[in-house]
Design a protein around this motif. Structure first.
Motif, PDB file in Angstrom:
ATOM      1  N   GLU A  74      -8.378   4.754  -8.520  1.00 56.82           N
ATOM      2  CA  GLU A  74      -9.230   3.637  -8.095  1.00 56.82           C
ATOM      3  C   GLU A  74     -10.253   4.100  -7.062  1.00 56.82           C
ATOM      4  O   GLU A  74      -9.916   4.802  -6.109  1.00 56.82           O
ATOM      5  CB  GLU A  74      -8.388   2.508  -7.506  1.00 56.82           C
ATOM      6  CG  GLU A  74      -9.199   1.296  -7.095  1.00 56.82           C
ATOM      7  CD  GLU A  74      -8.319   0.137  -6.660  1.00 56.82           C
ATOM      8  OE1 GLU A  74      -8.381  -0.230  -5.473  1.00 56.82           O
ATOM      9  OE2 GLU A  74      -7.547  -0.377  -7.506  1.00 56.82           O
ATOM     10  N   VAL A  75     -11.477   3.707  -7.281  1.00 58.67           N
ATOM     11  CA  VAL A  75     -12.542   3.993  -6.316  1.00 58.67           C
ATOM     12  C   VAL A  75     -12.497   2.932  -5.228  1.00 58.67           C
ATOM     13  O   VAL A  75     -12.506   1.739  -5.517  1.00 58.67           O
ATOM     14  CB  VAL A  75     -13.921   4.008  -6.997  1.00 58.67           C
ATOM     15  CG1 VAL A  75     -15.024   4.220  -5.960  1.00 58.67           C
ATOM     16  CG2 VAL A  75     -13.975   5.099  -8.057  1.00 58.67           C
ATOM     17  N   SER A  76     -12.456   3.380  -3.994  1.00 64.65           N
ATOM     18  CA  SER A  76     -12.423   2.465  -2.854  1.00 64.65           C
ATOM     19  C   SER A  76     -13.801   2.399  -2.205  1.00 64.65           C
ATOM     20  O   SER A  76     -14.632   3.287  -2.397  1.00 64.65           O
ATOM     21  CB  SER A  76     -11.385   2.951  -1.832  1.00 64.65           C
ATOM     22  OG  SER A  76     -11.271   2.038  -0.756  1.00 64.65           O
ATOM     23  N   ALA A 122     -18.420   4.057 -12.365  1.00 61.68           N
ATOM     24  CA  ALA A 122     -17.938   3.715 -13.702  1.00 61.68           C
ATOM     25  C   ALA A 122     -17.520   4.969 -14.461  1.00 61.68           C
ATOM     26  O   ALA A 122     -16.509   4.971 -15.179  1.00 61.68           O
ATOM     27  CB  ALA A 122     -19.031   2.970 -14.467  1.00 61.68           C
ATOM     28  N   TYR A 123     -18.261   6.047 -14.267  1.00 66.48           N
ATOM     29  CA  TYR A 123     -18.009   7.277 -15.015  1.00 66.48           C
ATOM     30  C   TYR A 123     -16.701   7.946 -14.622  1.00 66.48           C
ATOM     31  O   TYR A 123     -15.932   8.373 -15.496  1.00 66.48           O
ATOM     32  CB  TYR A 123     -19.179   8.239 -14.818  1.00 66.48           C
ATOM     33  CG  TYR A 123     -19.043   9.534 -15.585  1.00 66.48           C
ATOM     34  CD1 TYR A 123     -19.036   9.536 -16.975  1.00 66.48           C
ATOM     35  CD2 TYR A 123     -18.921  10.754 -14.918  1.00 66.48           C
ATOM     36  CE1 TYR A 123     -18.921  10.724 -17.683  1.00 66.48           C
ATOM     37  CE2 TYR A 123     -18.807  11.941 -15.618  1.00 66.48           C
ATOM     38  CZ  TYR A 123     -18.796  11.920 -17.001  1.00 66.48           C
ATOM     39  OH  TYR A 123     -18.673  13.090 -17.700  1.00 66.48           O
ATOM     40  N   GLY A 149     -10.998  -0.184 -16.382  1.00 62.26           N
ATOM     41  CA  GLY A 149     -12.049  -1.175 -16.150  1.00 62.26           C
ATOM     42  C   GLY A 149     -12.086  -1.629 -14.706  1.00 62.26           C
ATOM     43  O   GLY A 149     -11.081  -1.577 -13.995  1.00 62.26           O
ATOM     44  N   GLY A 150     -13.278  -2.079 -14.277  1.00 54.49           N
ATOM     45  CA  GLY A 150     -13.433  -2.643 -12.938  1.00 54.49           C
ATOM     46  C   GLY A 150     -13.235  -1.650 -11.817  1.00 54.49           C
ATOM     47  O   GLY A 150     -12.818  -2.023 -10.718  1.00 54.49           O
ATOM     48  N   PHE A 157      -8.876   7.097  -4.756  1.00 55.50           N
ATOM     49  CA  PHE A 157      -7.434   7.129  -4.507  1.00 55.50           C
ATOM     50  C   PHE A 157      -6.696   7.355  -5.816  1.00 55.50           C
ATOM     51  O   PHE A 157      -7.054   6.777  -6.853  1.00 55.50           O
ATOM     52  CB  PHE A 157      -6.972   5.792  -3.903  1.00 55.50           C
ATOM     53  CG  PHE A 157      -7.203   5.675  -2.432  1.00 55.50           C
ATOM     54  CD1 PHE A 157      -6.221   6.025  -1.527  1.00 55.50           C
ATOM     55  CD2 PHE A 157      -8.418   5.214  -1.948  1.00 55.50           C
ATOM     56  CE1 PHE A 157      -6.439   5.912  -0.165  1.00 55.50           C
ATOM     57  CE2 PHE A 157      -8.646   5.099  -0.589  1.00 55.50           C
ATOM     58  CZ  PHE A 157      -7.648   5.448   0.316  1.00 55.50           C
ATOM     59  N   ILE A 158      -5.672   8.181  -5.749  1.00 53.51           N
ATOM     60  CA  ILE A 158      -4.820   8.434  -6.907  1.00 53.51           C
ATOM     61  C   ILE A 158      -3.368   8.287  -6.474  1.00 53.51           C
ATOM     62  O   ILE A 158      -2.953   8.850  -5.465  1.00 53.51           O
ATOM     63  CB  ILE A 158      -5.038   9.853  -7.484  1.00 53.51           C
ATOM     64  CG1 ILE A 158      -6.500  10.036  -7.904  1.00 53.51           C
ATOM     65  CG2 ILE A 158      -4.117  10.103  -8.669  1.00 53.51           C
ATOM     66  CD1 ILE A 158      -6.818  11.408  -8.452  1.00 53.51           C
ATOM     67  N   LYS A 159      -2.605   7.542  -7.241  1.00 56.21           N
ATOM     68  CA  LYS A 159      -1.179   7.360  -6.949  1.00 56.21           C
ATOM     69  C   LYS A 159      -0.378   7.598  -8.211  1.00 56.21           C
ATOM     70  O   LYS A 159      -0.688   7.066  -9.285  1.00 56.21           O
ATOM     71  CB  LYS A 159      -0.920   5.945  -6.417  1.00 56.21           C
ATOM     72  CG  LYS A 159       0.533   5.663  -6.066  1.00 56.21           C
ATOM     73  CD  LYS A 159       1.021   6.559  -4.933  1.00 56.21           C
ATOM     74  CE  LYS A 159       2.494   6.302  -4.604  1.00 56.21           C
ATOM     75  NZ  LYS A 159       2.991   7.214  -3.549  1.00 56.21           N
ATOM     76  N   ILE A 160       0.682   8.412  -8.077  1.00 58.07           N
ATOM     77  CA  ILE A 160       1.586   8.714  -9.195  1.00 58.07           C
ATOM     78  C   ILE A 160       2.948   8.112  -8.885  1.00 58.07           C
ATOM     79  O   ILE A 160       3.446   8.207  -7.759  1.00 58.07           O
ATOM     80  CB  ILE A 160       1.723  10.234  -9.397  1.00 58.07           C
ATOM     81  CG1 ILE A 160       0.359  10.866  -9.680  1.00 58.07           C
ATOM     82  CG2 ILE A 160       2.698  10.552 -10.531  1.00 58.07           C
ATOM     83  CD1 ILE A 160       0.374  12.378  -9.661  1.00 58.07           C
TER      84      ILE A 160
END
Length: 543
Positions: free
Chosen positions: A10-12, A35-36, A61-62, A96-99
């Motif tokens: 997710e882009v913050s 978006a890319y 999306g979003g 942000f990346i969460k696994i």
């Protein structure tokens, strides 16, 4: 050890990244970049050995994407490569990346919910976000440093061009025909020497959270009907399919409404009054005419575009009317939305204008939610009002002639006589409620009044305007004598209070609907920055 692992990207701080630059071209580029980097096309292009859409994609999306990997090692490798790419090529973008392990004992919806909670916790700590500011000397795809100083040409021009081509909205380009989208605000329209305005429009769908909840119940019911076991692989596949279809339909429908609105503007430029009322710019290189509308964001139900200032309100309303004709392919429900429009001078700080548009949209949504509650309270056993499924659409705006100060609440406090009683009728409801005579003014009432004022002033000045059709004459509240010189004194009378307004209307023999009309001040304020689009019931979706 878990068999599957979920990942959310997710882009913050999206608005800060998009609108942190002063130039429109860079705002558009930043929006496309967000978006890319969360788009399956990005993953396929950069990491073909780690990403397969059918196997890994849950939905996208979003500004965020959810993926699934067969093991943690592959998930972590993918996360490292994505984050490295962002750090190397897109300084300033905060990803942000969460696994998290996928629990087979829980439903897909519960797993996703827990993943989102974990991401929100991580964001709240502001740790391990893949973010790097610039030093102001490196070359990057961001084009400029955070400070706004030019950092030189992009190190890989071909890469940037390729991304632009990938993210180009070909449907939007098709909708405007021979016209050309501009990357400069001062080419959207207006006349040199005049008070040139642009309109920053933010549109957001209504009740989308409630619809997501209803979708969960719909999927659960479908599983029961098909006798699919809870927390089974079959449930996961059905959930992925329906969620993707639902998100894709929202994205398609909201974009399609935008294309249809562009088509309406194009038709008005070619066959209507806009060709005589707008002074459009011409691109020096191609000789093509610049289109007076430009997209900034079209991500799901989050829409932002800019227009020549005088058509901003009408473009927003026509967008919403096009949208209301559509239904989601999964839950079969129609849409409603609210729009906020900040009408400002071309040189006004873009980020502040967008922030105001967002506040106006939020205010309209809150007011429509309260209005639905108010209408529902008045339901009685022998009479029912029909509220359009999906909610009530509305539009709110602010016209800034100087320097905007404070938030919306502070700005609107200037429109009050005393306490909560005010002379501003905004927001205006677009969606009619069948069987219910509202105490609130509708957008159509405002529109008729502002057209009446414009016609009266033109007649008083004995100036020839574009001929009106019979239909447009019928739309007016009343044709009356009204000099432009009276506008300022009438505005002052409104600000002085109801008694002074009543006295002023009586002395100047103004129409009865002026006295106590909340939309009057709004019409007076908008009379010079409002150009109507054809008020037709049929749109391209009806053809």
């Amino acid at each position: 050890m878990a068999d599957k692992y979920l990942m959310i990207l997710e882009v913050s701080q999206k608005q800060a990244y998009i609108f942190g630059e002063k130039k429109l071209q860079k705002n558009i580029w930043a929006s496309d970049t967000i978006a890319y980097v969360t788009d399956p096309r990005f993953f396929k292009r950069e990491f073909p050995d780690l990403f397969e859409e059918k196997e890994n994609l849950i939905y996208s999306g979003g500004g965020h994407t959810i993926l699934m990997f067969p093991d943690r090692e592959k998930a972590e490798t993918f996360a490292r490569k994505v984050s490295k790419h962002v750090l190397d090529q897109l300084p300033g973008l905060e990803l942000f990346i969460k696994i998290q392990a996928y629990e087979d004992t829980m439903s897909p919806e519960k797993n996703i919910s827990e993943l989102r909670k974990a991401l929100e916790y991580k964001k709240s700590l502001r740790k391990a976000s893949f973010y790097q500011s610039t030093f102001g000397i490196e070359k990057s795809l961001r084009l400029t440093s955070v400070s706004g100083k030019e950092t030189g040409k992009v190190s890989d021009d071909s890469y940037r061009k390729e991304i632009s081509e990938i993210m180009e909205d070909k449907q939007a380009v098709k909708a405007i025909g021979d016209y050309l989208f501009s990357n400069e605000l001062n080419k959207l329209g207006g006349t040199k020497g005049d008070n040139n305005f642009i309109a920053v429009v933010h549109i957001d769908g209504n009740q989308m959270g409630a619809r997501v909840y209803d979708l969960k119940e719909q999927i659960k019911k479908e599983c029961e009907e098909k006798k699919i076991e809870p927390a089974s692989p079959e449930e996961l596949e059905l959930w992925k399919q329906r969620k993707k279809e639902f998100s894709d339909s929202i994205d398609h429908d909201f974009k399609e409404a935008f294309y249809e609105m562009l088509g309406i503007v194009r038709e008005e430029l070619e066959n209507g009054k806009l060709k005589d009322r707008l002074t459009l710019s011409t691109d020096k290189e191609t000789g093509r005419t610049i289109f007076p509308v430009r997209k900034i964001i079209t991500a799901g139900d989050d829409i932002c575009f800019i227009t020549e200032g005088r058509i901003g309100i009408e473009c927003a309303v026509h967008y919403i009317r096009c949208l209301e004709k559509k239904r989601n392919s999964v839950d079969k429900k129609p849409y409603a939305a609210c729009a906020g429009i900040a009408i400002v001078h071309q040189k006004y700080p873009f980020y502040r204008a967008y922030d105001m548009a967002e506040q106006l949209c939020s205010h309209a949504k809150q007011m429509m939610a309260r209005r639905i509650e108010d209408i529902n309270k008045k339901l009685i056993s022998d009479k029912e009002y029909e509220i359009k499924e999906g909610g009530l659409s509305a539009v709110d705006w602010h016209i800034e002639y100087g320097e905007m100060s404070g938030d919306l609440e502070e700005v609107r406090s200037k429109y009050n006589w005393s306490g909560t009683e005010g002379f501003c009728g905004r927001p205006y409801q677009i969606t009619p409620v069948r069987g219910y005579i509202s105490q609130y003014a509708s957008y159509e009432q405002f529109r008729r009044l502002v057209l009446s004022l414009q016609t009266a002033v033109a007649q008083d000045q004995k100036q020839s305007t574009v001929p009106m059709t019979r239909k447009e004459k019928r739309e007016q509240v009343q044709t009356f004598d009204f000099a432009r010189s009276k506008m300022k004194s009438l505005r002052n009378a409104i600000k002085a209070g109801p008694k002074e307004l009543e006295r002023y209307c009586r002395i100047n023999l103004l129409p009865a609907e002026f006295n106590g009309s909340k939309e009057l001040f709004d019409a007076l304020e908008a009379v010079d920055v409002f150009i109507p689009l054809e008020n037709r019931k049929r749109t391209r979706t009806d053809e």
